[in-house]
Design an enzyme around this catalytic site. Structure first.
Site, PDB file in Angstrom:
ATOM      1  N   GLU A 135       0.826  -1.220   0.000  1.00 27.10           N
ATOM      2  CA  GLU A 135       0.000   0.000   0.000  1.00 27.10           C
ATOM      3  C   GLU A 135       0.857   1.265   0.000  1.00 27.10           C
ATOM      4  OE1 GLU A 135      -2.717   0.181   3.327  1.00 27.10           O
ATOM      5  OE2 GLU A 135      -3.722   1.967   2.553  1.00 27.10           O
TER       6      GLU A 135
ATOM      7  N   ASP B  27       4.986 -14.252  11.646  1.00 23.83           N
ATOM      8  CA  ASP B  27       3.666 -14.762  11.287  1.00 23.83           C
ATOM      9  C   ASP B  27       2.636 -13.642  11.445  1.00 23.83           C
ATOM     10  OD1 ASP B  27       1.160 -15.988  11.281  1.00 23.83           O
ATOM     11  OD2 ASP B  27       1.876 -17.809  12.236  1.00 23.83           O
TER      12      ASP B  27
ATOM     13  N   HIS C  21      -2.644  10.465   0.614  1.00 25.43           N
ATOM     14  CA  HIS C  21      -2.641   9.080   0.152  1.00 25.43           C
ATOM     15  C   HIS C  21      -2.752   9.012  -1.357  1.00 25.43           C
ATOM     16  CE1 HIS C  21      -3.352   4.761   0.332  1.00 25.43           C
ATOM     17  NE2 HIS C  21      -4.339   4.951  -0.530  1.00 25.43           N
TER      18      HIS C  21
ATOM     19  N   LYS D 223      -6.856  -0.982  12.101  1.00 27.47           N
ATOM     20  CA  LYS D 223      -6.217  -1.342  10.814  1.00 27.47           C
ATOM     21  C   LYS D 223      -5.073  -0.373  10.545  1.00 27.47           C
ATOM     22  CE  LYS D 223      -5.603  -1.423   6.149  1.00 27.47           C
ATOM     23  NZ  LYS D 223      -4.804  -0.484   5.336  1.00 27.47           N
TER      24      LYS D 223
HETATM   25  P1  NAD Z   1      10.807 -23.067  15.923  1.00 27.25           P
HETATM   26  O1  NAD Z   1      10.219 -24.327  16.480  1.00 27.25           O
HETATM   27  O2  NAD Z   1      11.274 -23.113  14.519  1.00 27.25           O
HETATM   28  O3  NAD Z   1      11.994 -22.550  16.839  1.00 27.25           O
HETATM   29  C1  NAD Z   1      11.867 -22.425  18.229  1.00 27.25           C
HETATM   30  C2  NAD Z   1      12.890 -23.291  18.904  1.00 27.25           C
HETATM   31  O4  NAD Z   1      14.211 -22.772  18.681  1.00 27.25           O
HETATM   32  C3  NAD Z   1      12.724 -23.306  20.405  1.00 27.25           C
HETATM   33  O5  NAD Z   1      11.759 -24.261  20.765  1.00 27.25           O
HETATM   34  C4  NAD Z   1      14.133 -23.623  20.888  1.00 27.25           C
HETATM   35  O6  NAD Z   1      14.314 -25.014  20.998  1.00 27.25           O
HETATM   36  C5  NAD Z   1      15.038 -23.114  19.769  1.00 27.25           C
HETATM   37  N1  NAD Z   1      15.829 -21.899  20.118  1.00 27.25           N
HETATM   38  C6  NAD Z   1      17.133 -21.693  19.829  1.00 27.25           C
HETATM   39  N2  NAD Z   1      17.542 -20.488  20.264  1.00 27.25           N
HETATM   40  C7  NAD Z   1      16.465 -19.891  20.836  1.00 27.25           C
HETATM   41  C8  NAD Z   1      16.254 -18.636  21.474  1.00 27.25           C
HETATM   42  N3  NAD Z   1      17.223 -17.711  21.616  1.00 27.25           N
HETATM   43  N4  NAD Z   1      15.025 -18.345  21.946  1.00 27.25           N
HETATM   44  C9  NAD Z   1      14.022 -19.234  21.814  1.00 27.25           C
HETATM   45  N5  NAD Z   1      14.175 -20.455  21.243  1.00 27.25           N
HETATM   46  C10 NAD Z   1      15.391 -20.793  20.749  1.00 27.25           C
HETATM   47  O7  NAD Z   1       9.799 -21.843  15.998  1.00 27.25           O
HETATM   48  P2  NAD Z   1       8.653 -21.416  17.008  1.00 27.25           P
HETATM   49  O8  NAD Z   1       8.916 -20.004  17.372  1.00 27.25           O
HETATM   50  O9  NAD Z   1       8.404 -22.405  18.091  1.00 27.25           O
HETATM   51  O10 NAD Z   1       7.373 -21.463  16.051  1.00 27.25           O
HETATM   52  C11 NAD Z   1       7.146 -20.427  15.143  1.00 27.25           C
HETATM   53  C12 NAD Z   1       6.276 -20.933  14.035  1.00 27.25           C
HETATM   54  O11 NAD Z   1       5.093 -21.513  14.566  1.00 27.25           O
HETATM   55  C13 NAD Z   1       5.826 -19.832  13.107  1.00 27.25           C
HETATM   56  O12 NAD Z   1       6.254 -20.162  11.804  1.00 27.25           O
HETATM   57  C14 NAD Z   1       4.295 -19.900  13.203  1.00 27.25           C
HETATM   58  O13 NAD Z   1       3.740 -19.613  11.943  1.00 27.25           O
HETATM   59  C15 NAD Z   1       4.070 -21.311  13.628  1.00 27.25           C
HETATM   60  N6  NAD Z   1       2.806 -21.680  14.261  1.00 27.25           N
HETATM   61  C16 NAD Z   1       1.875 -20.752  14.652  1.00 27.25           C
HETATM   62  C17 NAD Z   1       0.683 -21.171  15.205  1.00 27.25           C
HETATM   63  C18 NAD Z   1      -0.327 -20.132  15.616  1.00 27.25           C
HETATM   64  O14 NAD Z   1      -0.047 -18.952  15.562  1.00 27.25           O
HETATM   65  N7  NAD Z   1      -1.545 -20.514  16.053  1.00 27.25           N
HETATM   66  C19 NAD Z   1       0.428 -22.517  15.387  1.00 27.25           C
HETATM   67  C20 NAD Z   1       1.405 -23.424  14.987  1.00 27.25           C
HETATM   68  C21 NAD Z   1       2.591 -23.017  14.438  1.00 27.25           C
END
Ligand code: NAD
Length: 424
Positions: A83, A278, A376, A262
């Site tokens: 946008e 996300d 805009h 928004k």
């Molecule tokens: P991920 O599982 O890829 O990474 C997280 C992992 O990285 C942690 O569990 C940990 O083991 C490790 N890690 C290493 N260094 C870290 C640090 N400094 N801090 C924290 N963790 C560290 O990612 P995630 O964040 O668990 O999941 C994100 C994804 O989940 C997004 O892509 C999202 O779209 C998706 N998701 C979202 C939903 C929802 O919003 N309802 C549901 C399911 C999945």
């Protein structure tokens, strides 16, 4: 010399001149600049592994908002957005906010909630107590799933159990409160919730159904505040008063609140996308939080100080990460994080909240005075020129005429194009 995000005339530079400024500000390598300059950033092999049934990649413009001063630190902010006027509006608002010392932010810490739904229990209140009696065991089982997170000081810290009345009868909902550190945490908390299902069933004799994170991340709140000196706003104190009426309208009326919020998300979602986070998760959290009182309301507040200046505040959930998801996979997401210079997810979320508040200020200022369309539409004029078929140097020429004529419409752009082609 101290670096500054206040780069005057950034919008008048060519793309390569802007890249030069950005490289200097964020100490980007030549490879990172080349990446920004490239057309296809996401190679098809990476894309094919990120989602299913891939047939291509989809690009958006990436712009840089200038002038952001947050907690005394200078930021250039990357925004991936389709946008027009969003980048300009944020840069202008950030400039106004500098009159009051910039944005000030805080956050609660990155605690996410995973929900475990228990059904088929004749004694829901008894079941609730049985789960709470095993609190330490529940936390330990959750934490066994993610030793990396625990080693970083994160992991499941507490639980809550609620008895919910529903149209299908009572159900018992266990919440895991998980400190996800620098991750958004979706995968991390879902794994914990799934692992606990059979244990919760064994404690209670019930049946576990859903095991999933809640996007109403109200334990992961970010807050931002800014002060705008009345003299820094076009129209002075009367614009300040008009903004208060605009804000009151939004808080009283969900039809207006949806648009008000928004506008806030205009400052947030483009950073979410530029950093590979996300956007659906963050949007869902924001809107659910806006409706937490039972009525959908404005996420921000604007007040007048004793001196007649404008003070804005915002509080909202913001589950953004630096680790995991696409943040670590998309090559441009990594460059965006480097441009922001963030090392903690909390800092990234706080920048997003400040930019949401800034974008809100820009929209309210325009709405409460000359209206949103003037600024805009003059920025949108180039899109209209392209829609009418203008290409190359003609895009700017046609857009300029549209603005001069005060008719920013496709039919008018076509007329101008015909006129230009008759002349040439
Ligand atoms: P991920 O599982 O890829 O990474 C997280 C992992 O990285 C942690 O569990 C940990 O083991 C490790 N890690 C290493 N260094 C870290 C640090 N400094 N801090 C924290 N963790 C560290 O990612 P995630 O964040 O668990 O999941 C994100 C994804 O989940 C997004 O892509 C999202 O779209 C998706 N998701 C979202 C939903 C929802 O919003 N309802 C549901 C399911 C999945």
């Amino acid at each position: 010399m101290d670096r500054t995000a206040r780069i005057s005339g950034f919008h008048r530079l060519s793309v390569s001149e802007r890249l030069g400024k950005l490289q200097e500000f964020a100490a980007l390598s030549d490879e990172e600049v080349a990446l920004l300059n490239r057309r296809a950033h996401l190679d098809i092999e990476t894309a094919d592994r990120m989602i299913e049934n891939v047939v291509g990649t989809f690009e958006l413009p990436l712009g840089i908002a200038t002038n952001l001063l947050i907690n005394g630190k200078e930021y250039l902010v990357p925004l991936a957005v389709e946008e027009s006027s969003v980048v300009a509006a944020l840069s202008n608002a950030a400039n106004m906010v500098r009159s009051g010392g910039g944005f000030f932010t805080t956050s609660t810490g990155p605690v996410m909630i995973a929900q475990i739904q228990l059904i088929d229990v004749p004694d829901p209140f008894g079941a609730k107590m049985k789960i709470l009696e095993r609190r330490d065991e529940v936390i330990a089982i959750a934490n066994e799933q993610d030793p990396v997170l625990v080693s970083l000081g994160g992991g499941c810290k507490d639980i809550e159990v609620r008895v919910l009345d529903s149209e299908m009868g009572p159900m018992v909902i266990t919440h895991l409160l998980v400190d996800t550190k620098d991750a958004m945490g979706g995968n991390a908390v879902n794994t914990m919730a799934e692992a606990l299902a059979r244990h919760i069933e064994a404690y209670t004799g019930g049946r576990v159904l859903l095991r999933i994170l809640s996007n109403l991340a109200d334990r992961r709140l970010v807050r931002a505040r800014c002060l705008v000196k009345k003299d820094a706003i076009k129209g002075g104190e009367s614009t300040v008063d008009a903004i208060l009426f605009a804000c009151a309208f939004a808080d009283a009326d969900p039809y207006r609140a949806a648009t008000h919020n928004k506008g806030i998300m205009n400052g947030i979602t483009p950073i979410v996308i530029a950093t590979g986070n996300d956007s659906r998760a963050i949007e869902a959290g924001a809107h659910a939080y806006a409706a937490r009182s039972g009525r959908y309301r404005a996420l921000s507040r604007w007040e007048k100080t004793a001196e007649g200046d404008l003070e804005g505040t915002i509080e909202m959930p913001l589950a953004a990460g630096l680790i995991g998801g696409a943040t670590a996979l998309h090559p441009l997401a990594k460059v965006s994080l480097k441009v922001l210079g963030v090392t903690r997810a909390a800092e990234l979320s706080e920048i997003m909240a400040a930019c949401g508040l800034g974008q809100n200020l820009a929209a309210l200022r325009a709405l409460a005075s000359e209206g949103i369309q003037r600024g805009h539409m003059s920025l949108h004029a180039k899109n209209i020129a392209m829609m009418a078929g203008a290409a190359g140097a003609l895009i700017d020429k046609v857009a300029q005429r549209l603005v001069e004529d005060g008719k920013i419409r496709v039919d008018w752009a076509k007329k101008i194009l015909e006129e230009f082609s008759r002349k040439s």
